[in-house]
Write a protein that holds these residues in place. Structure first.
Motif, PDB file in Angstrom:
ATOM      1  N   GLY A   9     -45.672  57.519  -5.435  1.00  4.62           N
ATOM      2  CA  GLY A   9     -45.802  57.984  -6.806  1.00  4.62           C
ATOM      3  C   GLY A   9     -47.223  58.375  -7.127  1.00  4.62           C
ATOM      4  N   GLU A  10     -47.481  58.585  -8.411  1.00  7.86           N
ATOM      5  CA  GLU A  10     -48.755  59.135  -8.846  1.00  7.86           C
ATOM      6  C   GLU A  10     -49.928  58.240  -8.485  1.00  7.86           C
ATOM      7  OE1 GLU A  10     -50.727  59.989 -13.117  1.00  7.86           O
ATOM      8  OE2 GLU A  10     -48.909  61.148 -12.686  1.00  7.86           O
ATOM      9  N   GLU A  11     -49.759  56.917  -8.600  1.00 11.06           N
ATOM     10  CA  GLU A  11     -50.874  56.018  -8.318  1.00 11.06           C
ATOM     11  C   GLU A  11     -51.324  56.124  -6.858  1.00 11.06           C
ATOM     12  OE1 GLU A  11     -53.868  53.330  -9.342  1.00 11.06           O
ATOM     13  OE2 GLU A  11     -52.545  54.631 -10.502  1.00 11.06           O
ATOM     14  N   ARG A  12     -50.348  56.226  -5.966  1.00 11.24           N
ATOM     15  CA  ARG A  12     -50.685  56.380  -4.556  1.00 11.24           C
ATOM     16  C   ARG A  12     -51.430  57.683  -4.331  1.00 11.24           C
ATOM     17  NH1 ARG A  12     -49.705  58.949  -0.063  1.00 11.24           N
ATOM     18  NH2 ARG A  12     -49.638  57.851   1.938  1.00 11.24           N
ATOM     19  N   LEU A  13     -50.982  58.790  -4.956  1.00  5.96           N
ATOM     20  CA  LEU A  13     -51.644  60.073  -4.805  1.00  5.96           C
ATOM     21  C   LEU A  13     -53.069  60.027  -5.346  1.00  5.96           C
ATOM     22  CD1 LEU A  13     -48.778  62.548  -5.791  1.00  5.96           C
ATOM     23  CD2 LEU A  13     -49.488  61.839  -3.500  1.00  5.96           C
ATOM     24  N   ARG A  14     -53.238  59.321  -6.460  1.00  7.51           N
ATOM     25  CA  ARG A  14     -54.560  59.215  -7.058  1.00  7.51           C
ATOM     26  C   ARG A  14     -55.533  58.518  -6.106  1.00  7.51           C
ATOM     27  NH1 ARG A  14     -55.697  59.936 -12.248  1.00  7.51           N
ATOM     28  NH2 ARG A  14     -53.492  59.742 -12.790  1.00  7.51           N
ATOM     29  N   TRP A  15     -55.060  57.400  -5.499  1.00  9.31           N
ATOM     30  CA  TRP A  15     -55.920  56.669  -4.561  1.00  9.31           C
ATOM     31  C   TRP A  15     -56.196  57.487  -3.301  1.00  9.31           C
ATOM     32  CZ3 TRP A  15     -59.112  52.873  -5.180  1.00  9.31           C
ATOM     33  CH2 TRP A  15     -58.924  51.977  -6.228  1.00  9.31           C
ATOM     34  N   GLU A  16     -55.191  58.186  -2.814  1.00 13.81           N
ATOM     35  CA  GLU A  16     -55.393  58.989  -1.615  1.00 13.81           C
ATOM     36  C   GLU A  16     -56.420  60.091  -1.878  1.00 13.81           C
ATOM     37  OE1 GLU A  16     -52.977  61.732   1.648  1.00 13.81           O
ATOM     38  OE2 GLU A  16     -51.832  60.618   0.131  1.00 13.81           O
ATOM     39  N   ALA A  17     -56.345  60.706  -3.061  1.00  9.48           N
ATOM     40  CA  ALA A  17     -57.316  61.745  -3.422  1.00  9.48           C
ATOM     41  C   ALA A  17     -58.730  61.187  -3.416  1.00  9.48           C
ATOM     42  CB  ALA A  17     -56.983  62.321  -4.798  1.00  9.48           C
ATOM     43  N   ARG A  18     -58.896  59.993  -3.966  1.00  7.98           N
ATOM     44  CA  ARG A  18     -60.228  59.378  -4.026  1.00  7.98           C
ATOM     45  C   ARG A  18     -60.749  59.055  -2.636  1.00  7.98           C
ATOM     46  NH1 ARG A  18     -58.859  55.145  -8.962  1.00  7.98           N
ATOM     47  NH2 ARG A  18     -58.725  56.719 -10.633  1.00  7.98           N
ATOM     48  N   VAL A  19     -59.869  58.546  -1.780  1.00  6.28           N
ATOM     49  CA  VAL A  19     -60.285  58.204  -0.422  1.00  6.28           C
ATOM     50  C   VAL A  19     -60.705  59.460   0.346  1.00  6.28           C
ATOM     51  CG1 VAL A  19     -59.477  57.332   1.810  1.00  6.28           C
ATOM     52  CG2 VAL A  19     -58.940  56.080  -0.284  1.00  6.28           C
ATOM     53  N   GLU A  20     -59.917  60.521   0.253  1.00  7.38           N
ATOM     54  CA  GLU A  20     -60.274  61.767   0.946  1.00  7.38           C
ATOM     55  C   GLU A  20     -61.602  62.310   0.430  1.00  7.38           C
ATOM     56  OE1 GLU A  20     -58.942  63.004   3.501  1.00  7.38           O
ATOM     57  OE2 GLU A  20     -56.813  62.481   3.547  1.00  7.38           O
ATOM     58  N   ALA A  21     -61.810  62.197  -0.883  1.00 12.01           N
ATOM     59  CA  ALA A  21     -63.059  62.690  -1.470  1.00 12.01           C
ATOM     60  C   ALA A  21     -64.256  61.857  -1.032  1.00 12.01           C
ATOM     61  CB  ALA A  21     -62.953  62.699  -2.995  1.00 12.01           C
ATOM     62  N   MET A  22     -64.056  60.574  -0.744  1.00 14.21           N
ATOM     63  CA  MET A  22     -65.143  59.730  -0.263  1.00 14.21           C
ATOM     64  C   MET A  22     -65.442  59.959   1.215  1.00 14.21           C
ATOM     65  SD  MET A  22     -64.786  56.015  -2.117  1.00 14.21           S
ATOM     66  CE  MET A  22     -63.058  55.748  -1.697  1.00 14.21           C
ATOM     67  N   ILE A  23     -64.402  60.257   1.976  1.00 11.34           N
ATOM     68  CA  ILE A  23     -64.583  60.485   3.409  1.00 11.34           C
ATOM     69  C   ILE A  23     -65.377  61.764   3.669  1.00 11.34           C
ATOM     70  CG2 ILE A  23     -63.328  61.147   5.517  1.00 11.34           C
ATOM     71  CD1 ILE A  23     -61.103  59.212   4.615  1.00 11.34           C
ATOM     72  N   ALA A  24     -65.133  62.798   2.885  1.00  9.38           N
ATOM     73  CA  ALA A  24     -65.730  64.107   3.143  1.00  9.38           C
ATOM     74  C   ALA A  24     -67.264  64.083   3.197  1.00  9.38           C
ATOM     75  CB  ALA A  24     -65.234  65.121   2.121  1.00  9.38           C
ATOM     76  N   PRO A  25     -67.984  63.467   2.220  1.00  8.57           N
ATOM     77  CA  PRO A  25     -69.450  63.455   2.319  1.00  8.57           C
ATOM     78  C   PRO A  25     -69.971  62.724   3.556  1.00  8.57           C
ATOM     79  CG  PRO A  25     -68.761  62.954   0.088  1.00  8.57           C
ATOM     80  CD  PRO A  25     -67.527  62.904   0.939  1.00  8.57           C
ATOM     81  N   ALA A  26     -69.258  61.662   3.976  1.00 11.71           N
ATOM     82  CA  ALA A  26     -69.667  60.962   5.198  1.00 11.71           C
ATOM     83  C   ALA A  26     -69.511  61.870   6.406  1.00 11.71           C
ATOM     84  CB  ALA A  26     -68.839  59.696   5.370  1.00 11.71           C
ATOM     85  N   LEU A  27     -68.454  62.658   6.423  1.00 10.32           N
ATOM     86  CA  LEU A  27     -68.248  63.614   7.513  1.00 10.32           C
ATOM     87  C   LEU A  27     -69.312  64.711   7.498  1.00 10.32           C
ATOM     88  CD1 LEU A  27     -64.357  63.981   7.367  1.00 10.32           C
ATOM     89  CD2 LEU A  27     -65.669  62.927   9.212  1.00 10.32           C
ATOM     90  N   ILE A  28     -69.753  65.101   6.299  1.00 15.15           N
ATOM     91  CA  ILE A  28     -70.814  66.096   6.184  1.00 15.15           C
ATOM     92  C   ILE A  28     -72.073  65.586   6.871  1.00 15.15           C
ATOM     93  CG2 ILE A  28     -72.455  67.140   4.556  1.00 15.15           C
ATOM     94  CD1 ILE A  28     -70.099  67.447   2.609  1.00 15.15           C
TER      95      ILE A  28
END
Length: 258
Positions: A9-28
């Protein structure tokens, strides 16, 4: 992963979005801006943040994705994303204006819009507050008050103001040094090397290139040491000296391709 164990549901999608957004700068920081992994993380985060209506996260992810396109030399796409970001709401937070105008300065410069680049730098610095916006370094790696000055210096050079450009890049170095922030300082030295390259001053190019490599290598950043190696190779070659220059240029190019 723990995200997969969350209820659907929406809560899971919200958390997944945040995690992906946090991973990206580390990958940069570890893989470079244009890495495929970075693009995948940002595009997934953007899709999810828009699905759940998380406007603050959408703001953040649009910036990251625009930066990625900038480093892939897709300047018009980067510009379109930042203009879209500025239209998301009527009253944008100051931090959003700083980020957007800094990146628009970068994009405008690379498209030959030197006057436009200076206008965006002015807008970014007008909205920047060192006390309120120190957290932007944690999110994106580089301080926008430093990087905005990079693009101003380059634009000033190509508009025919070499002395003004040099003063501007010296200002970027001073701000980065005052912040004691290795990533920002490494990039400031890199752009100082470019300015001295334009000026045909190989000794100064080499000095700034060595600092770019040293400051970038110690924390394990991928991008600055590669660019520093290229500039360091140009320094001896540009001065008609060290025969190792071309080999160093090749090594830097290989690191950038990787």
């Amino acid at each position: 992963s723990w995200v997969d164990r969350l209820a659907r549901g929406e809560e899971r999608l919200r958390w997944e979005a945040r995690v992906e957004a946090m991973i990206a700068p580390a990958l940069i920081a570890t893989h470079g801006w244009a890495a495929a992994e970075v693009r995948g993380a940002y595009e997934r985060a953007l899709d999810l943040s828009e699905q759940v209506g998380d406007h603050a996260l959408t703001d953040s992810v649009l910036y990251g994705l625009a930066t990625l396109h900038e480093y892939r030399a897709e300047y018009e796409r980067s510009q379109a994303l930042m203009e879209r970001r500025l239209r998301l709401r009527e009253q944008q937070p100051a931090a959003v204006r700083v980020e957007a105008h800094e990146l628009l300065a970068c994009s405008s410069f690379h498209q030959g819009g030197f006057e436009a680049a200076l206008g965006h730098v002015e807008a970014a610095l007008a909205s920047y507050d060192a006390r309120d916006h120190i957290g932007l370094m944690a999110l994106y790696g580089e301080n926008p008050a430093v990087s905005s000055r990079h693009w101003a210096a380059h634009a000033q050079w190509f508009l025919g103001y070499p002395d003004r450009a040099l003063r501007t890049i010296e200002g970027a170095l001073a701000v980065a040094d005052d912040l004691a922030h290795s990533f920002s300082l490494s990039h400031a030295h890199e752009h100082a090397a470019y300015l001295h390259q334009y000026r045909r001053e190989p000794d100064r190019v080499l000095r700034h290139a060595e600092e770019t490599v040293r400051l970038g290598r110690e924390p394990g950043y991928a991008h600055p040491p590669a660019d520093g190696a290229e500039l360091g190779g140009w320094g001896p070659a540009g001065g008609g000296g060290d025969a190792a220059g071309p080999d160093q240029l090749d090594a830097g190019l290989d690191a950038d391709r990787a």
